[in-house]
Design an enzyme around this catalytic site. Sequence first.
Site, PDB file in Angstrom:
ATOM      1  N   SER A 124       4.889  11.924  56.242  1.00  0.00           N
ATOM      2  CA  SER A 124       3.585  12.016  55.208  1.00  0.00           C
ATOM      3  C   SER A 124       2.405  12.810  55.450  1.00  0.00           C
ATOM      4  CB  SER A 124       3.099  10.455  54.911  1.00  0.00           C
ATOM      5  OG  SER A 124       2.050  10.450  54.290  1.00  0.00           O
ATOM      6  N   THR A 129       5.050  17.244  48.620  1.00  0.00           N
ATOM      7  CA  THR A 129       4.583  17.050  47.290  1.00  0.00           C
ATOM      8  C   THR A 129       4.292  18.513  46.738  1.00  0.00           C
ATOM      9  OG1 THR A 129       4.198  14.827  47.473  1.00  0.00           O
ATOM     10  CG2 THR A 129       3.232  15.984  45.564  1.00  0.00           C
ATOM     11  N   SER A 177      -1.198  10.800  49.008  1.00  0.00           N
ATOM     12  CA  SER A 177       0.017  10.481  49.627  1.00  0.00           C
ATOM     13  C   SER A 177       0.977   9.989  48.705  1.00  0.00           C
ATOM     14  CB  SER A 177       0.032   9.492  50.657  1.00  0.00           C
ATOM     15  OG  SER A 177       1.350   9.150  51.394  1.00  0.00           O
TER      16      SER A 177
HETATM   17  N1  LIG Z   1       1.458  25.236  51.380  1.00  0.00           N
HETATM   18  C1  LIG Z   1       0.304  24.414  51.376  1.00  0.00           C
HETATM   19  N2  LIG Z   1      -0.918  24.893  51.455  1.00  0.00           N
HETATM   20  C2  LIG Z   1      -2.033  24.457  51.563  1.00  0.00           C
HETATM   21  N3  LIG Z   1      -2.428  23.426  51.753  1.00  0.00           N
HETATM   22  C3  LIG Z   1      -1.044  22.243  51.903  1.00  0.00           C
HETATM   23  C4  LIG Z   1      -0.050  22.886  51.497  1.00  0.00           C
HETATM   24  N4  LIG Z   1       1.027  21.696  51.706  1.00  0.00           N
HETATM   25  C5  LIG Z   1       0.184  20.860  51.712  1.00  0.00           C
HETATM   26  N5  LIG Z   1      -1.086  20.989  51.963  1.00  0.00           N
HETATM   27  C6  LIG Z   1      -2.293  20.134  51.971  1.00  0.00           C
HETATM   28  O1  LIG Z   1      -1.874  18.961  52.856  1.00  0.00           O
HETATM   29  C7  LIG Z   1      -1.882  17.740  51.754  1.00  0.00           C
HETATM   30  C8  LIG Z   1      -0.640  16.897  52.002  1.00  0.00           C
HETATM   31  O2  LIG Z   1       0.298  17.470  51.397  1.00  0.00           O
HETATM   32  P1  LIG Z   1       1.527  16.607  50.502  1.00  0.00           P
HETATM   33  O3  LIG Z   1       2.274  17.559  49.980  1.00  0.00           O
HETATM   34  O4  LIG Z   1       0.579  15.728  49.649  1.00  0.00           O
HETATM   35  O5  LIG Z   1       2.149  15.997  51.665  1.00  0.00           O
HETATM   36  P2  LIG Z   1       3.434  14.879  51.642  1.00  0.00           P
HETATM   37  O6  LIG Z   1       3.853  14.989  50.198  1.00  0.00           O
HETATM   38  O7  LIG Z   1       4.386  15.486  52.488  1.00  0.00           O
HETATM   39  O8  LIG Z   1       2.927  13.667  52.009  1.00  0.00           O
HETATM   40  C9  LIG Z   1      -2.379  18.315  50.440  1.00  0.00           C
HETATM   41  O9  LIG Z   1      -2.874  17.322  49.945  1.00  0.00           O
HETATM   42  C10 LIG Z   1      -2.746  19.664  50.845  1.00  0.00           C
HETATM   43  O10 LIG Z   1      -4.159  19.638  51.078  1.00  0.00           O
HETATM   44 MG   LIG Z   2       3.940  13.470  48.722  1.00  0.00          MG
END
Ligand SMILES: Nc1ncnc2c1ncn2[C@@H]1O[C@H](COP(=O)(O)OP(=O)(O)O)[C@@H](O)[C@H]1O
Ligand SMILES: [Mg+2]
Length: 1010
Positions: A124, A129, A177
């Site tokens: 997470s 995402t 998340s």
């Molecule tokens: N490629 C990226 N560039 C900049 N920030 C990112 C990137 N990927 C994730 N983030 C940051 O990390 C946070 C969490 O990412 P998210 O995709 O929601 O994580 P997951 O879905 O794996 O739990 C996002 O809200 C963003 O702020």
């Molecule tokens: Mg996610």
Amino acid sequence: MMESKKEDVRRKHIRLHMEGALTARDKVGVQDFVLLDAYTSESAFVDNLRKRFNENLIYTYIGTLLVSVNPYQELGIYTVSQMELYQGVNFFELPPHVYAIADNAYRMMCSELNNHFILISGESGAGKTEASKKILQYFAVTCPMTQSLQIARDRLLLSNPVLEAFGNARTLRNDNSSRFGKYMDIQFDFQGIPVGGHIISYLIEKSRVVYQNQGERNFHIFYQLLAGGEEERLAFLGLERDPQLYKYLSQGHCAKESSINDKNDWKTVSNAFSVIDFTEADLENLFGIIASVLHLGNICFEEDDQGCATIPDTHEIKWIAKLLGVHPAVLLEALTHRKIEAKTEEVICPLTLELSVYARDAMAKAVYGRTFTWLVNKINSSLVNKDFTRKTVIGLLDIYGFEVFDKNGFEQFCINYCNEKLQQLLIERTLKAEQAEYEMEGIEWEPIKYFNNKIICDLVEERHKGIISILDEECIRPGPATDLSFLEKLEEKVGTHAHFETRKLAGPKGRKRIGWMEFRLLHYAGEVTYCTKGFLEKNNDLLYRHLKEVLCKSKNVILRECFLLAELENRRRPPTVGTQFKNSLSSLLEILISKEPSYIRCIKPNDRKEPSKFDDFLIRHQIKYLGLMEHLRVRRAGFAYRRKYEHFLQRYKSLCPDTWPHWHGPPAEGVERLINYIGYKPEEYKLGKTKIFIRFPRTLFATEDALEFCKHQLVARIQATYKSCLGRKEYVKKRQAAIKLEAHWRGALARKAIQRRKWAVRIIRKFIKGFISRNKPLCPDNEEFIVFVRKNYILNLRYHLPKTVLDKSWLRPPGILENMQQKVVTSEIFRGRKDGYTESLNQPFANSRINEGDINPKVLQLISHEKIQYGVPVIKYDRKGFKARQRQLILTQKAAYVVELAKIKQKIEYSALKGVSTSNLRDGILVIHVSPDDKQKGDAVLQCGHMFEAVTKLVMLVKKENIVNIVQGSLQFFISPGKEGTIVFDTGPEEQIYKNKNGQLTVVSVRRKS
Ligand SMILES: Nc1ncnc2c1ncn2[C@@H]1O[C@H](COP(=O)(O)OP(=O)(O)O)[C@@H](O)[C@H]1O
Ligand SMILES: [Mg+2]
């Protein structure tokens, strides 16, 4: 000789340069882990990841798998120009990027007309995402599009914010998340246009609806509705703006979070609703449910005397009843009582306080969970493409990765089981792909050792024997089943399994680390200890029948769709959560197996959402649990690198003289020639049917470095050619300019010369003309010549000055200048005495004023014995009547003659000449006096235009200088013996000569200042 020396130098350069390039590589690492020499070392792996992360290079490949490290900052690598860069480019040509993965899948789908999926996993907050959104955006921007299909694209894009509002929440790890697993199909038509989609959700975390840990929030939509909802809507729903008022929203103590802007998000979501076909009635029902969940949370139970739960304040009940369209009394009863079915009759018995709370929370969870499913279905119906032509799909799977916490419960068990299954798929597909490739290329298969995790999957899922089956059994077993009895059953049934451990089964060493309620699974990624507490309850996910009945009868359309009456009639137990999950997972795998895979593994660099923080420990942990080392090992077991001959040749052809600049034979032969030239050893490579396989990264690096060096040489050569071309151009330009300048200069010089010549010719001509006409009266022809002669003479004088005062011999002037002497005489006679003298000075004297041709031949004959010295036309005034007559005055050596045509009227011998008189005025009168005793006629009264000249000539001929008499006023002249006449001189406004009353000749001159 020369050649081999050159070659030596070249090799040396290559070596030198190789070191330079390696330093650069040290800085940013390799972009494909497959090229890591120490591919089995986790430290090397972490090092490479760190080097790249420090340079903001968040993406690295393992073959075709993309490892992504969450940068926690905007890197500016998701611009439209970046998207365009990756469009249709060979996968390995550009640095690793999520766009490369997306583009590769898309191209393959278009060209091979098959289906694909991109599996994105990670902890997470690792960026799953975000990655899936980036991919979706990439397709939205780069895929072809028609006007009519734009709406499909917009819906695909906008389904995201809606799903996120209902399915995402702030957790300690991630402000946004995803609390559900998501698989999304994007459908493309035969032209590659995205035309529709389908979403499947997995295991929404319902427990969050009723409880949040410290620092976490409920699902976004609750807060968004309160912050952004219109006043009327809130009033209609019976809600207040302040989230603190709701128990379900305030347990985590962070209802207000500065990093989240609920109000703005509400706008985005509202807008998205309108695009994806939600009617106002849909929204009313939907938010009725959301609001009733909040009201549910605020219901307070009390305990009565019998220990039964009651609800003293029915305020909330009324709201819920209104919003869900149920009867309040029925709802109240259902929340505090339980229906027990005996054989033929139903018995209603009251619930304890604890059970009532449980029932309420169960209702909230069930309502929210099923509404979420309804929402997904609703979105799907708006994404559905109604045209039934053949479509290909790319699936995006955004699913929680392996989770290992301090305390791991039922959810972690499910999630890790899911990852175990996905890992199985990944390894199988990778191995299979490798094997297939070898086979296709006709290369001998080299068996790869790898850990087959089927054994663990079986441990969890096997029918009747697996953990899930045991759990289900325990759930339905009559009698007192508890989490502990479940653990005992596990020990009994799978206790001997190599990947299963409990405190009791572990040896003395392992014992300490396992609690009494815990069991441990040795997953492929590592061991995870699960606590059995809550397993039964969560697996059962029980909603009392009584409540179910109430919900089935709801007037809220959405709820009615979610809770079907059929469910009540079906007396069989609904499948447990574990079984449901197992089933949905197996259907997911079925979906995936039929598709071509791509993988993205997300890693989060630290636990604090901070940019540029690389927490080694945390990352090692993730590398392990993501199975990256295992994947790399499988990928690297055979060959580190493979490339199609064409591409290999295209890239490296400049390294061999035979293949540079063009190779015309088959690419395979070109490659063979090339690698022989640069000296690959037999064990370093294999040649397949269409590809070259290189075993060690170092071989490739050496080639790459050689290319780097070669590039410099090529560049230098190109530069030199270009520079020489430029230089030549410049030279030609200068040369042309010089030639032009020269031509112009020569022309100018020639024109100057011709000018000079013309001038000289003119001068010479003038000189000659002047010379010819030197003796003529002064005219433009001789003017200059005479000036010249005069000047010359005067200049000459300085060498011929008289030696003594007494010496009177001056240099004799040239012929034409004789009148100079005459002028001297004139000056002596007239200077200062007669008006007009000064003006006369610049009028040169002529030799004569009458050409000999103008003198009558008879006269000429008469005086032929004398040489004519001077002639001038005059007017003669009669001595008596003063009549004016035209005459010529001709002077010879001896006498002056007054001539009228052929007659000599008067001859005055110089010996008889007594004197000459003139006035002091500006008139031309001159009187020549003769001796009276001579037989002369008398004095001659003449008027002459050249008075000074005539008098001077006369005087010089007579050789008596003092004979000139200049009178003032009047003069007497001799008419005949004894008789005299008078001439009166006067001044007046105009010249006049007339005879006055006294019989005198009056001469009036104009007085001018001189
Ligand atoms: N490629 C990226 N560039 C900049 N920030 C990112 C990137 N990927 C994730 N983030 C940051 O990390 C946070 C969490 O990412 P998210 O995709 O929601 O994580 P997951 O879905 O794996 O739990 C996002 O809200 C963003 O702020
Ligand atoms: Mg996610």
